[in-house]
Every structure is written in C-alpha cells, then in structure tokens.
Motif scaffolding. Structure first.
Motif, PDB file in Angstrom:
ATOM      1  N   PRO A 252       0.808  -1.232   0.000  1.00 20.16           N
ATOM      2  CA  PRO A 252       0.000   0.000   0.000  1.00 20.16           C
ATOM      3  C   PRO A 252       0.833   1.270   0.000  1.00 20.16           C
ATOM      4  N   MET A 253       2.044   1.213   0.599  1.00 19.32           N
ATOM      5  CA  MET A 253       2.920   2.378   0.566  1.00 19.32           C
ATOM      6  C   MET A 253       3.313   2.701  -0.876  1.00 19.32           C
ATOM      7  N   VAL A 254       3.646   1.662  -1.650  1.00 17.63           N
ATOM      8  CA  VAL A 254       3.995   1.868  -3.065  1.00 17.63           C
ATOM      9  C   VAL A 254       2.782   2.399  -3.833  1.00 17.63           C
ATOM     10  N   GLY A 255       1.598   1.867  -3.530  1.00 17.35           N
ATOM     11  CA  GLY A 255       0.393   2.338  -4.205  1.00 17.35           C
ATOM     12  C   GLY A 255       0.104   3.801  -3.946  1.00 17.35           C
ATOM     13  N   ALA A 256       0.278   4.243  -2.701  1.00 18.75           N
ATOM     14  CA  ALA A 256       0.047   5.652  -2.373  1.00 18.75           C
ATOM     15  C   ALA A 256       1.070   6.551  -3.072  1.00 18.75           C
ATOM     16  N   LEU A 257       2.333   6.120  -3.108  1.00 17.87           N
ATOM     17  CA  LEU A 257       3.359   6.907  -3.792  1.00 17.87           C
ATOM     18  C   LEU A 257       3.037   7.071  -5.276  1.00 17.87           C
ATOM     19  N   CYS A 258       2.658   5.972  -5.931  1.00 15.74           N
ATOM     20  CA  CYS A 258       2.349   6.039  -7.362  1.00 15.74           C
ATOM     21  C   CYS A 258       1.105   6.880  -7.608  1.00 15.74           C
ATOM     22  N   GLY A 259       0.100   6.753  -6.724  1.00 16.01           N
ATOM     23  CA  GLY A 259      -1.125   7.532  -6.897  1.00 16.01           C
ATOM     24  C   GLY A 259      -0.879   9.026  -6.818  1.00 16.01           C
ATOM     25  N   SER A 275      -6.035   6.982 -13.525  1.00 18.99           N
ATOM     26  CA  SER A 275      -6.172   5.946 -12.498  1.00 18.99           C
ATOM     27  C   SER A 275      -5.509   4.654 -12.953  1.00 18.99           C
ATOM     28  N   SER A 276      -5.680   4.301 -14.234  1.00 24.29           N
ATOM     29  CA  SER A 276      -5.068   3.078 -14.765  1.00 24.29           C
ATOM     30  C   SER A 276      -3.544   3.180 -14.763  1.00 24.29           C
ATOM     31  N   ILE A 277      -3.015   4.364 -15.098  1.00 20.93           N
ATOM     32  CA  ILE A 277      -1.561   4.550 -15.075  1.00 20.93           C
ATOM     33  C   ILE A 277      -1.023   4.372 -13.663  1.00 20.93           C
ATOM     34  N   ALA A 278      -1.720   4.946 -12.672  1.00 14.25           N
ATOM     35  CA  ALA A 278      -1.270   4.816 -11.280  1.00 14.25           C
ATOM     36  C   ALA A 278      -1.306   3.365 -10.825  1.00 14.25           C
ATOM     37  N   ALA A 279      -2.367   2.625 -11.197  1.00 13.69           N
ATOM     38  CA  ALA A 279      -2.471   1.222 -10.801  1.00 13.69           C
ATOM     39  C   ALA A 279      -1.374   0.387 -11.454  1.00 13.69           C
ATOM     40  N   ALA A 280      -1.090   0.649 -12.736  1.00  9.82           N
ATOM     41  CA  ALA A 280      -0.030  -0.107 -13.426  1.00  9.82           C
ATOM     42  C   ALA A 280       1.339   0.161 -12.809  1.00  9.82           C
ATOM     43  N   ALA A 321      -3.915   3.361  -5.352  1.00  8.97           N
ATOM     44  CA  ALA A 321      -3.335   4.059  -6.507  1.00  8.97           C
ATOM     45  C   ALA A 321      -4.419   4.496  -7.471  1.00  8.97           C
ATOM     46  N   TRP A 322      -5.412   3.649  -7.698  1.00 11.40           N
ATOM     47  CA  TRP A 322      -6.508   3.990  -8.619  1.00 11.40           C
ATOM     48  C   TRP A 322      -7.295   5.202  -8.128  1.00 11.40           C
ATOM     49  N   LYS A 323      -7.657   5.219  -6.850  1.00 14.09           N
ATOM     50  CA  LYS A 323      -8.474   6.302  -6.324  1.00 14.09           C
ATOM     51  C   LYS A 323      -7.686   7.614  -6.246  1.00 14.09           C
ATOM     52  N   ASP A 327      -8.845   9.732  -9.277  1.00 10.09           N
ATOM     53  CA  ASP A 327     -10.103   9.939  -8.552  1.00 10.09           C
ATOM     54  C   ASP A 327     -11.280   9.419  -9.374  1.00 10.09           C
ATOM     55  N   ALA A 328     -11.090   8.284 -10.019  1.00 15.04           N
ATOM     56  CA  ALA A 328     -12.149   7.733 -10.888  1.00 15.04           C
ATOM     57  C   ALA A 328     -13.092   6.826 -10.102  1.00 15.04           C
TER      58      ALA A 328
END
Length: 328
Positions: A252-259, A275-280, A321-323, A327-328
């Motif tokens: 989740p730390m990596v996800g928040a950084l990418c988001g 959102s898709s770019i952040a998730a990827a 990361a998606w949210k 913010d989709a």
C-alpha cells in the motif's frame, strides 16, 4: 456582430465576439479563444466568418464538435444554434442585418356604421393579468469551511453537489442542455449541481501552467514510473533493515506513492486513464520491491499466510493508486 456564448443563462456565462476571418478555439493560450475545460482539446476547432456566412470546422479534436447535438467535422452556423465542444455547451448568436424600413400605406378613410340593436352592450372586459416578475436566481450556501473547487484549490467553487457535499468550478462539472436551460451535474455521481456564491480571493501567485493532453499523459507516466522505482527501493531498504518482509504494509505504501505522483503529473485531472496509469505503476513497483526484498534478505516463505497477506496488500495498493491517481 457574431458571437459565441459559453454557459448561456448561468452566472458563469462568457461571450466571445468573432472577428472576420479565422477564429481558433481550444484549451491552449495560443488560440484566439481559450476554454480551459479538460474535455476541450488543445486546438479543438476554428470558426470562419466570411461576411454573413459563418462556418465551424473541427480540428481532429478528441471529444468532437457538435452542432444541434450532431457531431460534425465542418458545418454552417445559424443564429441561435447550440454547439458543444467536448462537454462545453455554446450558443451561437448573430445580429440580423438591418432591414430597410417599409413605407407605411396611406390610412384608409374610416367608415361609420350604426348598428341599431336591442341587445345590451357587452360588459367591459377585465384587463389581462400581468405576469409575475421572475424571481432572481437563488444561490446555495457553501458547506462549512469550503470555498474552493475540490480539484482546483486555487479556484473559487461555483457549483455545489448536494450528494457529495463538494464544491466544483465550471471546469469540473458536466453540462447538458434541457428544457429548463443548461444543467450542470457532478461528474462523479451525476447529481444536478446548484450554483453557489463564494468569496473570490485574488490570486497573487503565478498562473498555473495548463499542459496539453499529450503532455499530461507523458508527465503521468514519467512521475508514476519514478514513484514505482522509489517505492521499490524503500521496500528493499526496509526489508534489509528489519530482516523481514511485510507486504501488507509495503505494497500500500507503493500504491500511495504512485497515486500521488500520477495525480501531480496530471494536474489533478479526474480520469480513468490516469487511475489506470497509477495502478499499473503500483504493480510494477510492488513486483520490483518484492524481488529486491528477496535479493537482500534471501527470504522465500511459501506459505498460505504469506500468499494471503501479500495478495491482500497488493489489492489494497492497487485500489489506493486507482483512487488517488485519477479519482475515478
């Protein structure tokens, strides 16, 4: 004089007077008329005024140009026609040419007729009721402590979504024509927004640079990939210092950084693309972090608990990361 009226009938209405020749419209400052709406392309369309003839031509825009709700690549404009560039509603108006006043015909000689009748004269008719004056538009009160747009903190909020209880500027709401005029709705929940009156504070800072759609995409990819590498390095370093792997926290730390990195790169533009770019990027960073952890700690725990916590952490990371990213 021909002119274009944006958001006609609302407090945010704007008028653009068309000059003879070519008038370029788009989101870039290089256009004759700039519309800073995410649905409008950098160079969206051009309006050509040639005497009494007015022609609109689409410049291969992303979201299209519509005349009378029909998408066109080129068409003739007539006074009163509704246009739509992307999601922005526009009305075309033009003054009719002055007509030569007609000579009034000679008044006919009045003929007096006397009607002898025993019937009483008709009763006098009551004057027609006067129409009640239209009440001025009522502005809603903003939520406590909120005055700026949710996605543009430096812009005063102009529309209130009662369901989300959030303020938005004219760039962050959807517009569509109806029998009551142009409706403004929330892009997230679809609820009709109401106008809100907030105090506009003069912005003394430098104006925000508006990037093109292509540049926003490139920035989001670059920022997201750098955040993925940074997250992987942090994951590897913490695993080395602690001697254990905690994917439920590290992913989740990596996800928040990418988001947040993608959010910065796309200038807080809400879109499933970002959102898709952040998730990827989150998935790439989590995979690199996992391999880095194995390289420095030599831990290869293949248990059901490890798989469960790792998978759950990755799901939470992708969702975050998606949210955050779009913010989709």
């Amino acid at each position: 004089m021909a002119k274009l009226i944006i958001h006609s009938g609302t407090p945010q209405a704007r008028e653009f007077e068309l000059k003879p020749g070519v008038n370029r419209i788009g989101r870039s400052e290089a256009n004759d008329f700039q519309i800073t709406d995410p649905s409008v392309s950098t160079h969206h369309a051009q309006v050509i005024v040639d005497g009494a003839s007015v022609l609109i031509k689409d410049l291969n825009s992303t979201n299209g140009t519509f005349v009378n709700q029909t998408q066109v690549s080129e068409g003739v404009l007539r006074p009163g026609q509704p246009l739509r560039l992307g999601g922005v509603e526009i009305i075309f108006q033009a003054e009719a040419p002055a007509s030569v006043p007609a000579v009034a015909p000679a008044a006919p000689v009045p003929v007096i007729r006397i009607n002898i009748s025993s019937s009483p004269p008709p009763p006098p008719q009551a004057p027609p009721p006067t129409a009640a004056p239209s009440s001025p538009e009522v502005f809603a009160e903003p939520p406590p402590g909120k005055t700026a747009c949710k996605f543009h903190p430096k812009i005063s909020g102009q529309w209130l979504c009662r369901k989300c209880n959030e303020l938005f500027c004219s760039l962050c709401v959807s517009t569509k024509p109806s029998s009551e005029g142009i409706l403004h709705s929330c892009r997230k929940c679809g609820t009709t927004c109401v106008p809100v009156k907030t105090k506009v504070v003069a912005n003394k800072e430098k104006p925000v640079v508006v990037y093109s759609d292509k540049m926003l995409l490139i920035r989001s990819l670059g920022f997201g990939f750098v955040a993925a590498l940074l997250g992987a390095l942090i994951w590897t370093g913490l695993s080395y210092l602690m001697g254990v792997d905690v994917p439920f926290i590290f992913a989740p730390m990596v996800g928040a950084l990418c988001g947040y990195a993608v959010k910065l790169g796309c200038q807080d533009t809400p879109s499933p693309v970002f959102s898709s770019i952040a998730a990827a990027c989150c998935i790439v960073g989590s995979v690199l972090g996992k391999f880095g952890m194995i390289a420095v700690t030599h831990l290869t725990l293949n248990t059901n608990t490890t798989y469960f916590t790792g998978g759950l952490g990755l799901v939470i990371a992708i969702y975050a990361a998606w949210k955050i990213g779009g913010d989709a």
